[in-house]
Scaffold this motif. Structure first.
Motif, PDB file in Angstrom:
ATOM      1  N   ASP A   2      35.973  57.150  68.922  1.00  7.68           N
ATOM      2  CA  ASP A   2      35.907  56.677  69.315  1.00  7.68           C
ATOM      3  C   ASP A   2      37.444  56.241  68.178  1.00  7.68           C
TER       4      ASP A   2
ATOM      5  N   SER B 133      27.452  55.223  88.604  1.00 10.31           N
ATOM      6  CA  SER B 133      28.783  55.180  88.217  1.00 10.31           C
ATOM      7  C   SER B 133      29.921  55.316  88.936  1.00 10.31           C
ATOM      8  N   SER B 142      25.819  46.874  81.541  1.00 12.98           N
ATOM      9  CA  SER B 142      25.263  48.104  80.037  1.00 12.98           C
ATOM     10  C   SER B 142      23.922  46.384  80.875  1.00 12.98           C
ATOM     11  N   THR B 145      22.779  50.462  82.073  1.00  9.25           N
ATOM     12  CA  THR B 145      22.873  51.534  80.417  1.00  9.25           C
ATOM     13  C   THR B 145      22.057  51.438  79.560  1.00  9.25           C
ATOM     14  N   LYS B 153      22.485  58.875  80.472  1.00 16.96           N
ATOM     15  CA  LYS B 153      24.087  57.814  79.724  1.00 16.96           C
ATOM     16  C   LYS B 153      25.235  58.876  80.082  1.00 16.96           C
ATOM     17  N   GLN B 154      24.763  59.995  80.108  1.00 16.84           N
ATOM     18  CA  GLN B 154      26.104  61.017  79.787  1.00 16.84           C
ATOM     19  C   GLN B 154      26.370  61.244  81.018  1.00 16.84           C
ATOM     20  N   PHE B 156      25.999  59.137  83.464  1.00 13.73           N
ATOM     21  CA  PHE B 156      26.653  58.019  84.297  1.00 13.73           C
ATOM     22  C   PHE B 156      28.139  58.191  83.356  1.00 13.73           C
ATOM     23  N   SER B 157      28.660  57.957  82.576  1.00 11.26           N
ATOM     24  CA  SER B 157      30.217  57.607  82.207  1.00 11.26           C
ATOM     25  C   SER B 157      30.711  58.971  82.377  1.00 11.26           C
ATOM     26  N   ARG B 160      31.850  58.384  86.015  1.00  7.51           N
ATOM     27  CA  ARG B 160      32.580  56.567  85.714  1.00  7.51           C
ATOM     28  C   ARG B 160      33.705  57.213  84.971  1.00  7.51           C
ATOM     29  N   LYS B 161      34.267  58.025  84.034  1.00  7.73           N
ATOM     30  CA  LYS B 161      35.320  58.977  83.893  1.00  7.73           C
ATOM     31  C   LYS B 161      36.016  59.429  84.893  1.00  7.73           C
ATOM     32  N   ARG B 164      37.533  56.843  87.212  1.00  8.84           N
ATOM     33  CA  ARG B 164      39.054  55.666  86.125  1.00  8.84           C
ATOM     34  C   ARG B 164      40.219  57.077  86.456  1.00  8.84           C
TER      35      ARG B 164
END
Lengths: 174, 195
Positions: A2, B133, B142, B145, B153-154, B156-157, B160-161, B164
């Motif tokens: 970030d 996701s 949240s 997660t 978590k990895q 999941f993101s 999601r990515k 998108r």
């Protein structure tokens, strides 16, 4: 990533190094005693050695991972880092950043390509952009001077404004 | 074990990546260990011990990296033996799978059981993680997660990515030049600091 980089934790690094020095000296001492014939010290030496290796791994990983982030920053912000980010780098990290900049520039000169251009495949030579802030005058490679004023729109060669878009000064309009 | 699942190794290869911070944190977890021999001059590691030495038979909570190092050195006698009561997967926290996998380095009888239990847990939870996701592009996830393990978590993101980027491609937006996310975040932070 970030874009944050916490301050270099000089105190903690020094503490770890001091601890390692103590561990190392104690080990030297006990190894010498063992050579002189004393027995039973080996397990302790082994334990301290494992701790030394662990500390070494933690320190190296800390430096290495910070280096990767700093390298990433070069590609996000360009050759000049914002002051507040630069403030969090230690002296050696700043030196590294300068050297990395240099190496990258030398390499790009040798291959004759600006690697930070065309991060996405270009579809046209000119693009429509809107100015997001008052930037002032901007001279394109052919010498034309454009006044970049907030909310003004321009039709510019793509290669000239890609960096300004990355830095959030211009917005690409499709 | 679920059918069609890949075979499980009960002794995974050791160091994945020397510089991996997650691996370092995952091996920080403590496990109960029992000392097999006396260790001189390190008594301070065990607050309950008297004198300068660690006595044989003493029970200690040691970080995983240390127990592992001391109990498996080929050619040397065992210094430590990990306590089998450690096989309580629910205590493992945010590094559930990683820490669990590390435990397989020890010669527990429960190893194969532990490995298949971890795999089943992952398979059972995976479906829900994947579903959310793919659907939660605009929702606040949240709550979900916060209950996920580091590896989940990895996953999941990543999911999601993917969604998108697919949506962007669908609307023909991929060729649009955008401001670097790092720069955007940096500006936001600066602004909030000024306010």
């Amino acid at each position: 990533m970030d874009g944050t980089l916490p301050p270099y934790n000089e105190d903690l690094v020094r503490q770890v190094l001091e601890e390692m020095k103590i561990l190392f000296e104690q080990n030297q001492k006990e190894v010498a005693l063992t050579v002189d014939g004393e027995t039973g010290l080996f397990s302790g030496v082994h334990l301290r050695h494992a701790s030394l290796e662990r500390n070494k791994r933690c320190l190296l990983s800390y430096i290495y991972n910070r280096m990767l982030r700093i390298k990433g920053l070069r590609w996000e912000f360009g050759t000049v880092l914002p002051e507040d980010i630069k403030y969090n780098l230690c002296e050696q990290e700043i030196q590294w950043f300068t050297k990395y900049n240099k190496s990258l520039a030398t390499y790009m000169r040798t291959v004759g390509l600006d690697l930070t251009q065309d991060m996405k495949p270009p579809k046209s030579l000119y693009i429509e952009v809107r100015c997001l802030e008052d930037y002032g005058e901007f001279e394109t490679e052919d010498g034309t001077v454009v006044l970049l004023k907030k909310n003004s729109q321009h039709f510019l060669p793509r290669s000239h404004c890609e960096h300004l878009i990355r830095q959030g000064i211009l917005e690409h309009i499709l | 074990m679920a059918s069609g699942a890949p075979p499980l190794r009960s002794h995974p290869s050791s160091e994945l990546d020397y510089f991996d911070i997650d691996d370092i944190i995952a091996t920080q977890g403590r496990i109960p260990s029992k000392l097999e021999v006396q260790i001189y001059n390190l008594g301070f590691l065990d607050p309950s011990s008297e004198g300068n030495d660690l006595q044989a038979g003493a029970k200690l909570e040691l970080p995983l990296w240390l127990s592992k190092e001391l109990s498996y050195k080929d050619g040397y006698r065992e210094v430590f033996k990990a306590d089998a009561s450690v096989v309580d997967l629910h205590r493992l926290g945010p590094y559930f799978y990683e820490f669990g996998t590390k435990l397989l380095h020890f010669d527990f009888e429960e190893n194969s059981q532990m490995a298949s239990s971890m795999q089943e847990t992952f398979i059972k939870r995976f479906r829900k993680i994947m579903d959310s996701s793919q659907n939660a592009a605009n929702e606040d996830a949240s709550l979900l997660t916060s209950k996920l393990d580091h590896i989940e978590k990895q996953v999941f993101s990543a999911g999601r990515k993917g969604v998108r980027e697919f949506l962007q491609w669908e609307t023909g937006n991929t060729s649009k030049l955008t401001t670097s996310e790092t720069v955007v975040n940096h500006k936001k932070r600066k602004r909030s600091m000024l306010e």
